[in-house]
Enzyme design. Sequence first.
Site, PDB file in Angstrom:
ATOM      1  CB  CYS A 121      -1.150  31.880  21.357  1.00  0.00           C
ATOM      2  SG  CYS A 121       0.499  32.318  20.931  1.00  0.00           S
ATOM      3  CB  CYS A 143      10.815  31.610  13.321  1.00  0.00           C
ATOM      4  SG  CYS A 143      11.287  32.911  14.598  1.00  0.00           S
ATOM      5  CD  GLU A 175       1.373  24.352  15.252  1.00  0.00           C
ATOM      6  OE1 GLU A 175       1.364  24.887  16.104  1.00  0.00           O
ATOM      7  OE2 GLU A 175       2.291  23.974  14.331  1.00  0.00           O
ATOM      8  CB  CYS A 200       3.225  28.456  18.118  1.00  0.00           C
ATOM      9  SG  CYS A 200       1.300  29.052  18.633  1.00  0.00           S
ATOM     10  CB  CYS A 206      11.689  27.719  19.356  1.00  0.00           C
ATOM     11  SG  CYS A 206       9.677  28.361  17.930  1.00  0.00           S
ATOM     12  CB  CYS A 244      14.872  30.025  19.763  1.00  0.00           C
ATOM     13  SG  CYS A 244      14.670  31.528  19.966  1.00  0.00           S
TER      14      CYS A 244
END
Length: 347
Positions: free
Chosen positions: A106, A113, A93, A334, A120, A117
């Site tokens: 961005c 990832c 994204e 995102c 997120c 976290c």
Amino acid sequence: MKLLVDIKSLNDEELENFITDSGFPKFRAKQIRSWLSKNVTNFDEMRNIPTDLREFLKTSSYISVANIEKKLVSRYDKTVKYLFSFNDGECVEAVVMSYKHGWSMCISTQVGCKMGCTFCATGKSGFSRSLTPSEMLAQIEAAQRDLDIRISNVVLMGMGEPLDNFDNVIKFIRLASADDGLNIGMRHITLSTCGIVPKIYELAKLRLGITLSVSLHAPNDEIRQKTMPIARKYSIEELLQSCRDYFDTTGRRVTFEYSMISGVNDSDENARELANRLSGMNCHVNLIPVNTVEGTGYIKSNIKRQQSFIDILAEKNITATVRRTLGSDINASCGQLKRNHILKGGK
């Protein structure tokens, strides 16, 4: 199977060596670079390149392109959210935002990832791979071509952890800021990290002049470890020391991102503890009402809590602002568009 060269990821010296080692004149490298800077998507568009060289390029290399799989446009503020796909079908994204000073974008640095976290959406889709420099460039080029605009500011705050893809990210920054590249000044590039401490020291030594944005999100290790697994490896004091070093080495003020989660990290006591930790640092705190992500149970702090937080930080001469919310009607943070894409059977 012959491995093709990712030609857009080559710097000037590498491109020159690739061309001359293949038996072509040195000046052809500059011609190719010039075409790449014009966002061509195939070698046939390079009209002043001789046929034999174009045919060689087709069989030995490729041009990374970010294909638009989905595009959402905000009804309120011109924010545009993209889901891009690459040669192997993987998707990321990116978000384009309109400000008074120009267009900011961005971009993503990884497919997914590893950091995990809890607030997120990106991490919930897992991790596939890191992006190449050319795939980062391609996101910007695709948006500029689609919207007929020039991106003047870039934020590496999309999917992925930039410092976990350190070498490719640094190469991207150098290519994006080059006069014969996107020509985006390094002072207009921001790198956001969850806090890989050794890499922050390494980044500082490069003295690139970019802005460092650190996802802090808590005033102490106890809270930070509950929301950010990276905090179990590096303490908050170790992280802040690396940020002090970054400022001392580069002269660039560090921004701390702080997602405000109701009842978790947004009390007056949390604000006072954060103020004490940051006291004396040349920094800015960017307060972010946490995004609503399915499955987290997190609720964003109300406006009264946000203002109280700002006031307490101000008493210690720490500047803080609440990040302007853009693209609220298209879930512009995102991770969420990609996650929906996966649920519908995409990569």
